[in-house]
Design an enzyme around this catalytic site. Structure first.
Site, PDB file in Angstrom:
ATOM      1  N   ASN A  96      -5.033   4.662  16.309  1.00 21.29           N
ATOM      2  CA  ASN A  96      -6.160   4.475  17.228  1.00 21.29           C
ATOM      3  C   ASN A  96      -6.712   5.808  17.740  1.00 21.29           C
ATOM      4  O   ASN A  96      -7.873   5.883  18.129  1.00 21.29           O
ATOM      5  CB  ASN A  96      -5.735   3.554  18.376  1.00 21.29           C
ATOM      6  CG  ASN A  96      -5.651   2.104  17.914  1.00 21.29           C
ATOM      7  OD1 ASN A  96      -5.770   1.824  16.712  1.00 21.29           O
ATOM      8  ND2 ASN A  96      -5.470   1.187  18.846  1.00 21.29           N
ATOM      9  N   GLN A 126       0.850  -1.201   0.000  1.00 22.93           N
ATOM     10  CA  GLN A 126       0.000   0.000   0.000  1.00 22.93           C
ATOM     11  C   GLN A 126       0.878   1.239   0.000  1.00 22.93           C
ATOM     12  O   GLN A 126       1.982   1.223   0.547  1.00 22.93           O
ATOM     13  CB  GLN A 126      -0.976  -0.017   1.174  1.00 22.93           C
ATOM     14  CG  GLN A 126      -0.372  -0.259   2.550  1.00 22.93           C
ATOM     15  CD  GLN A 126       0.240   0.979   3.170  1.00 22.93           C
ATOM     16  OE1 GLN A 126       0.055   2.083   2.685  1.00 22.93           O
ATOM     17  NE2 GLN A 126       0.996   0.786   4.241  1.00 22.93           N
ATOM     18  N   GLU A 186     -17.101  -4.471   4.339  1.00 20.85           N
ATOM     19  CA  GLU A 186     -16.540  -5.783   4.598  1.00 20.85           C
ATOM     20  C   GLU A 186     -15.077  -5.704   5.020  1.00 20.85           C
ATOM     21  O   GLU A 186     -14.631  -6.456   5.861  1.00 20.85           O
ATOM     22  CB  GLU A 186     -16.670  -6.628   3.343  1.00 20.85           C
ATOM     23  CG  GLU A 186     -17.387  -7.925   3.629  1.00 20.85           C
ATOM     24  CD  GLU A 186     -17.650  -8.677   2.356  1.00 20.85           C
ATOM     25  OE1 GLU A 186     -18.195  -8.038   1.438  1.00 20.85           O
ATOM     26  OE2 GLU A 186     -17.313  -9.859   2.305  1.00 20.85           O
TER      27      GLU A 186
END
Lengths: 337, 379
Positions: free
Chosen positions: B360, B125, B244
């Site tokens: 996070n 990525q 998903e």
């Protein structure tokens, strides 16, 4: 696999929520804490009319047959609205009274809400500290069984050291709980035999499961109230809920509750002792985490008895150790794997 | 309400279990963050693919078995319980492939998915840039229009797997004059060995080149490697995140197996009382994540969008994984710090979990703003 509540179960939750919202439970809870049970008894009848106690009673005894998933759905709502009374004890007693014996005829009135029932946990259920108080009479060495709201209940039950279910003849002086709405009463030892042990397996699991559900509901209410508070409370010219430190604390509470909820429904569905212990520890810890965040983020007002938040804060504390502490549940989890 | 598997699911479980028992390498492969390990993991993907086990949830025409979410959960349980290797193709399979299924052309799917399924082409990525991390939309790497395609210019960084991978996908600015930074971005794929690409591997904490910087100097990308319409890149990249993909990035099976291994280690080390609670929490957390995922999958199958729920999922598994490995290291005592210890690689990998795939902190902002309705503020 379709791990979702169906439309009927969701409608059941919504109707309980509407009924309990209209009932104005905070005033009922405060009266109950002061020993005035009238409002609580009226609410108890409505909870029974909604079919909640019938969910733990066999059909032939005037119930709907044991339905753990629906019980969990109901107890989440009872916790969300901080409904007082021996709710967990009544449904657990229902499961115990289905054992062959004298007690079975008590079930229809229990399901109908006319017999409010409390139950002291058996002395040896939970290692290491039995849930007991010093004896009320002082003439025996055995500690007296300690039951929730014995001063309000019509039927006082305990499981003795032999594992038999007995009906106590009365109770001693009320002992206060950290949750003022929980009035702890030592039961007189002995009493009429209602069912001989060993009692139905799963009855104590039902106590853990419904306590966990109640705790989850308490956590949901605390989160909801705290979100509303931090949205409207301004400091430094902006809502305190726009600060990251506040947001992240509430996000963590949401994560804990979101993960505990399916654990609870899964435990209701499988009845597996691992799942039940995991659900009790998971839901009670999530509720407690949320309670700590709620107290912190309300600031000083949250620390007052006068503010209604306290009704849920203190319940999160008490339910955490009722019917199996997190430590006992963690030990049970390891025994099962 | 129902958790029970269908008879078909159980037959599928038995088939997967038997295959894995016969094929999973007896000794663990070398770390996939080394040249040797990367090659070994690539070969393992080919072995999986030969019997159509590498991408079970894809349609058969691309090498899958058309499994729904329930069967994917079964496969993952069996896969990790068997102690099978980590998945070198995960970036492509869990990030790029869902995007191609939703937004790609038939031509892109037929060119890209087959070689991805066999491990012949491993994808990296390319999202982050030196000045664009959590604020990804501020990215500056450009794609400039030329005849028949685009020229890439700029720098990407923290690109997982890029040290050894073949191709990469990411977002590039194709219109520098939009009013908002999320506009004018385009999602495209490029070859890491094309002219003008320089890959500089970066050693993670243990020194292994788990990620890399990518320098792009007039790198040509043909039009056929643009996914969706130019300028729509942000929407395309984010659309899969809430669906998903948010559910399948880390399977419950992975943690169920890890928690069982942790409990076994605890017993093997004499069941120390001091760590009893933490081992129990690992077992409880794995079951909670399992049931949470089943509930989310059921909602998804019933037509619900998962949306910001995927942020709950990500914070949970990343912190869970780290806590589990920390407990394992404590159980190992003095052996814990061995670089080649059985939990070392997993621990180092887990350390990155709270940072990658959206930190996070950003995920908690999303939970607070989109799920709880708290007001936006300065980050």
């Amino acid at each position: 696999m379709r791990f979702l509540l169906d439309a009927e179960q969701r409608a059941f939750a919504a109707s309980l929520d509407a009924m309990l919202t209209a009932a104005g439970t905070p005033a009922v809870v405060r009266a109950w804490s002061a020993g005035d049970h009238r409002g609580g008894r009226a609410l108890w009848s409505r909870v029974a009319d909604a079919g909640v106690f019938a969910l733990a009673v066999p059909e032939e005894d005037g119930g709907l047959g044991l339905r753990p998933v629906e019980l969990v759905v109901a107890f989440v709502e009872l916790g969300r609205h901080a409904v007082p009374g021996p709710l967990v004890e009544t449904v657990t007693a229902a499961a115990l009274l289905t054992a062959p014996g004298e007690g079975r005829e008590l079930l229809p009135a229990l399901a109908a809400g006319t017999t409010m029932t409390t139950l002291a946990p058996p002395p040896t259920t939970f290692h290491p500290t039995p849930h007991t108080a010093p004896p009320p009479t002082g003439d025996t060495d055995a500690p007296a069984p300690l039951a929730l709201d014995g001063d309000a209940a019509d039927l006082l039950l305990h499981v003795d050291a032999r594992g038999d279910l007995r009906r106590a003849a009365g109770h001693g002086r009320v002992r206060g709980s950290l949750d003022p709405a929980r009035r702890l009463t030592p039961l007189l030892p002995g009493g009429a035999l209602l069912a001989q042990g060993p009692l139905p397996e799963g009855a104590l699991a039902l106590a853990r499961l419904t306590t966990a559900a109640q705790a989850l509901g308490v956590g949901l209410a605390l989160l909801e109230r705290t979100v509303a508070h931090v949205r409207q409370r301004t400091q430094f010219g902006v809502p305190v809920g726009s600060f990251q430190a506040v947001k992240h604390r509430l996000a963590d509470a949401r994560i804990a509750l979101d993960l505990a909820h399916p654990l609870l429904l899964g435990a209701a569905l499988t009845g597996d002792p691992f799942d039940v212990a995991a659900a009790k520890a998971g839901a009670c810890e999530a509720a407690y985490t949320t309670a700590r965040a709620a107290l912190q983020l309300h600031g000083a007002i949250g620390y007052t008895a006068e503010y209604d938040l306290s009704l849920w804060l203190t319940k999160a504390v008490a339910l955490r150790t009722a019917w199996g502490t997190p430590g006992e549940c963690r030990a049970a989890v390891l025994r099962e794997r | 309400m129902d958790l029970s598997p269908s008879p078909g699911d159980e037959a599928f479980r038995a088939e997967a279990r038997a295959w894995l028992a016969a094929h999973v390498p007896r000794t663990p492969l070398p770390s996939l963050e080394t040249g040797e390990g990367f090659a070994a993991h690539r070969a393992w993907e080919a072995e999986l693919a030969a019997d159509r086990w590498s991408v079970v949830s894809w349609p058969a025409e691309f090498g899958g078995r058309g499994c729904g979410l329930a069967r994917w959960l079964v496969f993952e349980e069996e896969y990790w319980a068997a102690g099978a290797p980590g998945r070198v193709g995960q970036n492509g399979v869990s990030l790029l492939a869902p995007t191609l299924f939703d937004h790609g052309t038939a031509g892109q799917r037929s060119r890209v998915l087959g070689p991805m399924a066999t491990g012949e082409v491993v994808w990296a990525q390319a999202w982050s840039e030196p000045e664009a991390g959590s604020d990804l939309a501020s990215l500056r790497s450009r794609a400039v229009r030329v005849s028949g395609g685009w020229l890439l210019e700029g720098q990407k960084t923290w690109s997982s797997r890029a040290a050894f991978a073949d191709r990469a996908f990411g977002l590039f600015r194709t219109d520098p004059d939009t009013p908002r930074p999320h506009q004018g971005l385009t999602y495209l794929m490029f070859d890491l060995r094309a002219a003008g690409v320089t890959v500089r591997p970066i050693g993670r904490l243990d020194g292994r080149p788990a990620f890399a910087e990518i320098f792009l100097d007039e790198v040509f990308v043909p039009d056929e490697d643009v996914i969706g319409a130019p300028g729509e890149g942000w929407r395309i990249a984010m659309s899969a995140a809430g669906n998903e993909r948010g559910l399948t990035l880390r399977s419950p099976g992975r943690y169920l197996a890890a928690a069982d291994r942790l409990a076994a280690l605890w017993r093997e080390r004499g069941a120390p009382e001091s760590l009893r609670g933490r081992v129990a929490d690992a077992l409880i957390g794995a079951r909670a994540y399992d049931l949470y995922t089943r509930a989310a999958a059921s909602r998804f199958l019933a037509g619900e969008e998962l949306g910001a729920g995927s942020s709950v999922n990500k914070v949970f598994w990343s912190e869970y994984d780290l806590a589990l490995h920390e407990t394992a290291l404590e159980l190992l005592g003095g052996e814990a710090e061995f670089a080649d210890g059985p939990w070392a690689e997993g621990y180092v990998f887990a350390l990155a979990g709270p940072v990658y795939a959206g930190t996070n902190e950003i995920q908690r902002d999303i939970i607070a703003e989109r799920l709880l309705g708290l007001p936006k503020g300065r980050r």
